[in-house]
Write an enzyme that holds these catalytic residues in place. Sequence first.
Site, PDB file in Angstrom:
ATOM      1  N   ASP A  43      -2.181  -6.572  15.280  1.00 35.87           N
ATOM      2  CA  ASP A  43      -1.357  -5.380  15.275  1.00 35.87           C
ATOM      3  C   ASP A  43      -1.582  -4.944  16.595  1.00 35.87           C
ATOM      4  OD1 ASP A  43      -4.030  -4.978  15.022  1.00 35.87           O
ATOM      5  OD2 ASP A  43      -4.114  -3.742  13.483  1.00 35.87           O
TER       6      ASP A  43
ATOM      7  N   HIS B 175      -0.095   1.894  16.277  1.00 36.19           N
ATOM      8  CA  HIS B 175      -0.402   0.601  16.954  1.00 36.19           C
ATOM      9  C   HIS B 175       0.819   0.571  18.122  1.00 36.19           C
ATOM     10  CE1 HIS B 175      -3.123  -0.799  14.288  1.00 36.19           C
ATOM     11  NE2 HIS B 175      -2.428  -0.916  13.188  1.00 36.19           N
TER      12      HIS B 175
ATOM     13  N   VAL C 185      -1.112 -12.385  10.606  1.00 32.75           N
ATOM     14  CA  VAL C 185      -0.243 -11.183   9.859  1.00 32.75           C
ATOM     15  C   VAL C 185      -0.800  -9.746  10.267  1.00 32.75           C
ATOM     16  CG1 VAL C 185      -0.238 -10.184   7.402  1.00 32.75           C
ATOM     17  CG2 VAL C 185      -0.174 -12.940   7.656  1.00 32.75           C
TER      18      VAL C 185
ATOM     19  N   LYS D 213       1.797   2.259   7.041  1.00 35.45           N
ATOM     20  CA  LYS D 213       2.288   1.470   8.341  1.00 35.45           C
ATOM     21  C   LYS D 213       3.259   1.979   9.326  1.00 35.45           C
ATOM     22  CE  LYS D 213       1.100  -1.965   9.264  1.00 35.45           C
ATOM     23  NZ  LYS D 213      -0.077  -2.407   9.920  1.00 35.45           N
TER      24      LYS D 213
ATOM     25  N   ALA E 148      -6.461  -9.188  15.132  1.00 33.69           N
ATOM     26  CA  ALA E 148      -6.022  -8.168  16.212  1.00 33.69           C
ATOM     27  C   ALA E 148      -4.722  -8.332  16.679  1.00 33.69           C
ATOM     28  CB  ALA E 148      -7.027  -8.552  17.515  1.00 33.69           C
TER      29      ALA E 148
ATOM     30  N   TYR F 260      -0.659   4.723  10.598  1.00 34.37           N
ATOM     31  CA  TYR F 260      -0.978   3.614  11.615  1.00 34.37           C
ATOM     32  C   TYR F 260       0.081   3.507  12.662  1.00 34.37           C
ATOM     33  CZ  TYR F 260      -5.183   1.947   9.093  1.00 34.37           C
ATOM     34  OH  TYR F 260      -6.311   2.034   8.654  1.00 34.37           O
TER      35      TYR F 260
ATOM     36  N   ASN G  27      -0.487  -6.954   8.615  1.00 34.48           N
ATOM     37  CA  ASN G  27      -0.915  -5.851   7.522  1.00 34.48           C
ATOM     38  C   ASN G  27      -1.673  -6.704   6.526  1.00 34.48           C
ATOM     39  OD1 ASN G  27       1.565  -7.234   6.808  1.00 34.48           O
ATOM     40  ND2 ASN G  27       2.118  -5.775   5.610  1.00 34.48           N
TER      41      ASN G  27
ATOM     42  N   GLU H 101      -5.358   4.675  13.964  1.00 34.71           N
ATOM     43  CA  GLU H 101      -6.447   3.659  14.727  1.00 34.71           C
ATOM     44  C   GLU H 101      -7.087   4.326  15.795  1.00 34.71           C
ATOM     45  OE1 GLU H 101      -3.084   3.573  14.443  1.00 34.71           O
ATOM     46  OE2 GLU H 101      -2.132   3.054  16.718  1.00 34.71           O
TER      47      GLU H 101
ATOM     48  N   ARG I  26       0.935  -1.169  -0.029  1.00 33.16           N
ATOM     49  CA  ARG I  26       0.127   0.182  -0.017  1.00 33.16           C
ATOM     50  C   ARG I  26       0.926   1.212   0.031  1.00 33.16           C
ATOM     51  NH1 ARG I  26      -3.407  -1.466   5.296  1.00 33.16           N
ATOM     52  NH2 ARG I  26      -1.298  -2.580   5.552  1.00 33.16           N
TER      53      ARG I  26
ATOM     54  N   VAL J 223     -11.038  -8.503  18.360  1.00 30.17           N
ATOM     55  CA  VAL J 223     -11.414  -7.566  19.534  1.00 30.17           C
ATOM     56  C   VAL J 223     -10.567  -6.491  19.644  1.00 30.17           C
ATOM     57  CG1 VAL J 223     -12.091  -9.718  20.899  1.00 30.17           C
ATOM     58  CG2 VAL J 223      -9.598  -8.735  21.094  1.00 30.17           C
TER      59      VAL J 223
ATOM     60  N   ARG K 266       1.927 -14.943  17.650  1.00 26.58           N
ATOM     61  CA  ARG K 266       3.068 -14.134  17.217  1.00 26.58           C
ATOM     62  C   ARG K 266       3.032 -13.761  15.964  1.00 26.58           C
ATOM     63  NH1 ARG K 266       5.058 -19.637  17.414  1.00 26.58           N
ATOM     64  NH2 ARG K 266       6.317 -20.115  15.486  1.00 26.58           N
TER      65      ARG K 266
HETATM   66  N1  LIG Z   1      -4.076  -7.467  11.038  1.00 21.61           N
HETATM   67  C1  LIG Z   1      -4.520  -6.626  10.203  1.00 21.61           C
HETATM   68  O1  LIG Z   1      -4.126  -6.367   8.916  1.00 21.61           O
HETATM   69  C2  LIG Z   1      -5.701  -5.418  10.505  1.00 21.61           C
HETATM   70  C3  LIG Z   1      -6.011  -5.662  11.764  1.00 21.61           C
HETATM   71  N2  LIG Z   1      -6.989  -4.864  12.487  1.00 21.61           N
HETATM   72  C4  LIG Z   1      -7.113  -4.987  13.913  1.00 21.61           C
HETATM   73  O2  LIG Z   1      -8.488  -5.524  14.211  1.00 21.61           O
HETATM   74  C5  LIG Z   1      -8.751  -5.521  15.437  1.00 21.61           C
HETATM   75  C6  LIG Z   1     -10.303  -5.261  15.412  1.00 21.61           C
HETATM   76  O3  LIG Z   1     -10.611  -3.957  14.669  1.00 21.61           O
HETATM   77  P1  LIG Z   1     -12.180  -3.464  14.693  1.00 21.61           P
HETATM   78  O4  LIG Z   1     -13.019  -4.472  14.118  1.00 21.61           O
HETATM   79  O5  LIG Z   1     -12.102  -2.306  13.668  1.00 21.61           O
HETATM   80  O6  LIG Z   1     -12.507  -2.660  15.802  1.00 21.61           O
HETATM   81  P2  LIG Z   1     -13.833  -2.457  16.440  1.00 21.61           P
HETATM   82  O7  LIG Z   1     -13.684  -1.288  17.535  1.00 21.61           O
HETATM   83  O8  LIG Z   1     -14.862  -2.102  15.414  1.00 21.61           O
HETATM   84  O9  LIG Z   1     -14.401  -3.965  16.931  1.00 21.61           O
HETATM   85  C7  LIG Z   1     -13.812  -4.325  18.096  1.00 21.61           C
HETATM   86  C8  LIG Z   1     -14.826  -4.959  18.695  1.00 21.61           C
HETATM   87  O10 LIG Z   1     -14.260  -5.903  19.975  1.00 21.61           O
HETATM   88  C9  LIG Z   1     -15.213  -5.835  21.003  1.00 21.61           C
HETATM   89  N3  LIG Z   1     -14.523  -6.477  22.205  1.00 21.61           N
HETATM   90  C10 LIG Z   1     -13.560  -5.628  23.047  1.00 21.61           C
HETATM   91  N4  LIG Z   1     -13.240  -6.700  24.111  1.00 21.61           N
HETATM   92  C11 LIG Z   1     -14.083  -7.898  23.571  1.00 21.61           C
HETATM   93  C12 LIG Z   1     -13.781  -9.209  24.244  1.00 21.61           C
HETATM   94  N5  LIG Z   1     -12.965  -9.485  25.367  1.00 21.61           N
HETATM   95  N6  LIG Z   1     -14.370 -10.190  23.655  1.00 21.61           N
HETATM   96  C13 LIG Z   1     -15.199  -9.875  22.515  1.00 21.61           C
HETATM   97  N7  LIG Z   1     -15.219  -8.598  22.037  1.00 21.61           N
HETATM   98  C14 LIG Z   1     -14.434  -7.805  22.633  1.00 21.61           C
HETATM   99  C15 LIG Z   1     -15.664  -4.610  21.177  1.00 21.61           C
HETATM  100  O11 LIG Z   1     -16.681  -4.355  22.005  1.00 21.61           O
HETATM  101  C16 LIG Z   1     -16.120  -4.177  19.596  1.00 21.61           C
HETATM  102  O12 LIG Z   1     -17.241  -4.500  19.180  1.00 21.61           O
HETATM  103  C17 LIG Z   1      -7.901  -3.915  15.823  1.00 21.61           C
HETATM  104  O13 LIG Z   1      -7.077  -4.611  16.491  1.00 21.61           O
HETATM  105  C18 LIG Z   1      -7.623  -3.501  14.589  1.00 21.61           C
HETATM  106  O14 LIG Z   1      -6.153  -2.757  14.698  1.00 21.61           O
HETATM  107  C19 LIG Z   1      -7.921  -3.952  11.529  1.00 21.61           C
HETATM  108  C20 LIG Z   1      -7.474  -3.892  10.095  1.00 21.61           C
HETATM  109  C21 LIG Z   1      -6.435  -4.566   9.838  1.00 21.61           C
HETATM  110  C1  LIG Z   2      -5.065  -1.273  10.521  1.00 19.92           C
HETATM  111  C2  LIG Z   2      -3.655  -1.866  10.021  1.00 19.92           C
HETATM  112  O1  LIG Z   2      -2.793  -1.810  10.605  1.00 19.92           O
HETATM  113  C3  LIG Z   2      -3.456  -2.146   8.691  1.00 19.92           C
HETATM  114  O2  LIG Z   2      -4.237  -1.925   8.043  1.00 19.92           O
HETATM  115  O3  LIG Z   2      -2.290  -2.524   8.456  1.00 19.92           O
END
Ligand SMILES: NC(=O)C1=CN([C@@H]2O[C@H](COP(=O)(O)OP(=O)(O)OC[C@H]3O[C@@H](n4cnc5c(N)ncnc54)[C@H](O)[C@@H]3O)[C@@H](O)[C@H]2O)C=CC1
Ligand SMILES: CC(=O)C(=O)O
Length: 373
Positions: free
Chosen positions: A271, A96, A299, A75, A269, A94, A301, A118, A15, A240, A280
């Site tokens: 990140d 994190h 992953v 990133k 989650a 971002y 990203n 974020e 990206r 979450v 990990r």
């Molecule tokens: N790995 C990647 O490439 C990416 C990672 N992410 C990550 O994904 C994660 C989720 O993001 P979003 O859905 O946008 O957040 P969001 O805020 O829209 O949703 C998170 C949900 O988790 C719930 N929650 C909190 N604690 C909880 C628990 N103990 N048990 C169950 N639910 C719980 C909240 O109530 C909320 O509804 C974040 O860490 C975000 O940074 C987002 C995009 C890309």
């Molecule tokens: C949310 C994030 O860290 C990503 O899109 O890579």
Amino acid sequence: MKVGCVKEIKNKEFRVGMTPDNVKSYVSAGHEVYIEKNAGEGSGFTDSEYEAAGARMIETAKEVWDTVEMMIKVKEPLPEEYSLFHEGLILYTYLHLAADKPQTDALLGGKVKGVAYETLFDPKNGGLPLLAPMSQIAGRLSIQEGAKYLEKTFGGEGVLLAGVPGTPKANVVILGGGNVGTNACKIAVGMGANVTIMDISLSRLAYLDDIFGARIQTLVSTDANIEKAVKEADLVVGAVLIPGKAAPKIFKKKYLKEMKPGAVFVDVAVDQGGCGETTRVTYHDDPIFIEDGIVHYCVGNMPGAVPRTSTIALTNATLNYGLQIAGKGLERACAENEVIYSAINTYDGKLTCKNVADSFDCYEYTDIREICK
Ligand SMILES: NC(=O)C1=CN([C@@H]2O[C@H](COP(=O)(O)OP(=O)(O)OC[C@H]3O[C@@H](n4cnc5c(N)ncnc54)[C@H](O)[C@@H]3O)[C@@H](O)[C@H]2O)C=CC1
Ligand SMILES: CC(=O)C(=O)O
């Protein structure tokens, strides 16, 4: 203001922080735009498109870092980039930080104004508008990737999500029903799996129940419900978030031995440190590992795998706030649109995001409104 963008250097990150159309908007608003050569290549944007839009193309990343007052990235900066920080730089990307102490130290030490996509909270614009588009993409991809790694040749148990008539459908368990969870749910339901989604927010579960109706099971996220559900799961998605904080470790190591061998855990989650005790970080070029018989995909990203869609979706959201910051300076942009305060994680050597500070024991929290005037 002098604004700019460098090529992302994270492993397999394609990206880019600005599109040629974004450049046009910044130039029309009177800004000078500096873009590292080939920065947009991975997302299909050529140097000549950036030049036609009014950007100055720069040979090296260092020259861009040295020139700009506001760096627009995707990133978090990597250790190789820390020495390129300069005092007062606005870094819009971002971050994190809760999962990354070295970066936090570097931003504080460099007196960088770290504006994190974020944590920008705008209640009139969907809550977390700069995270939402990537969460939509990662949520959708989580089921696509999960389905792939359930295939036997990829290490999985050899199960098709939808099954076929006369065979059981796969069980998908989604932990967290926000943007990632809802989008994962949409695709999993569309592919014909049995879907259970859990959240701690009853109002969110009510919303999910309204939109998906009888096609899904909603459950409150408790240790007991998670343990019961994952025993039968073929695919578990970790989705979450407590904004800014390290993710709670709700998918425990002890569950792995009770699960079906070859089941898949996609921890989106990751990140924020991940919601699995065994999580990990992995990268697109080697995305899985197997622990206690469970395939882990972690992953950080994920949207980087579909960079054309992701860059357009991300910059659709970042452009407007970016123009406010560049046009008025960070301080006046915050004074005139207070939601921008919530994105500032570091400012003048101080840690200004409470949830990041709470995730570590070693930093003092400073209220951004007291120092950013
Ligand atoms: N790995 C990647 O490439 C990416 C990672 N992410 C990550 O994904 C994660 C989720 O993001 P979003 O859905 O946008 O957040 P969001 O805020 O829209 O949703 C998170 C949900 O988790 C719930 N929650 C909190 N604690 C909880 C628990 N103990 N048990 C169950 N639910 C719980 C909240 O109530 C909320 O509804 C974040 O860490 C975000 O940074 C987002 C995009 C890309
Ligand atoms: C949310 C994030 O860290 C990503 O899109 O890579």
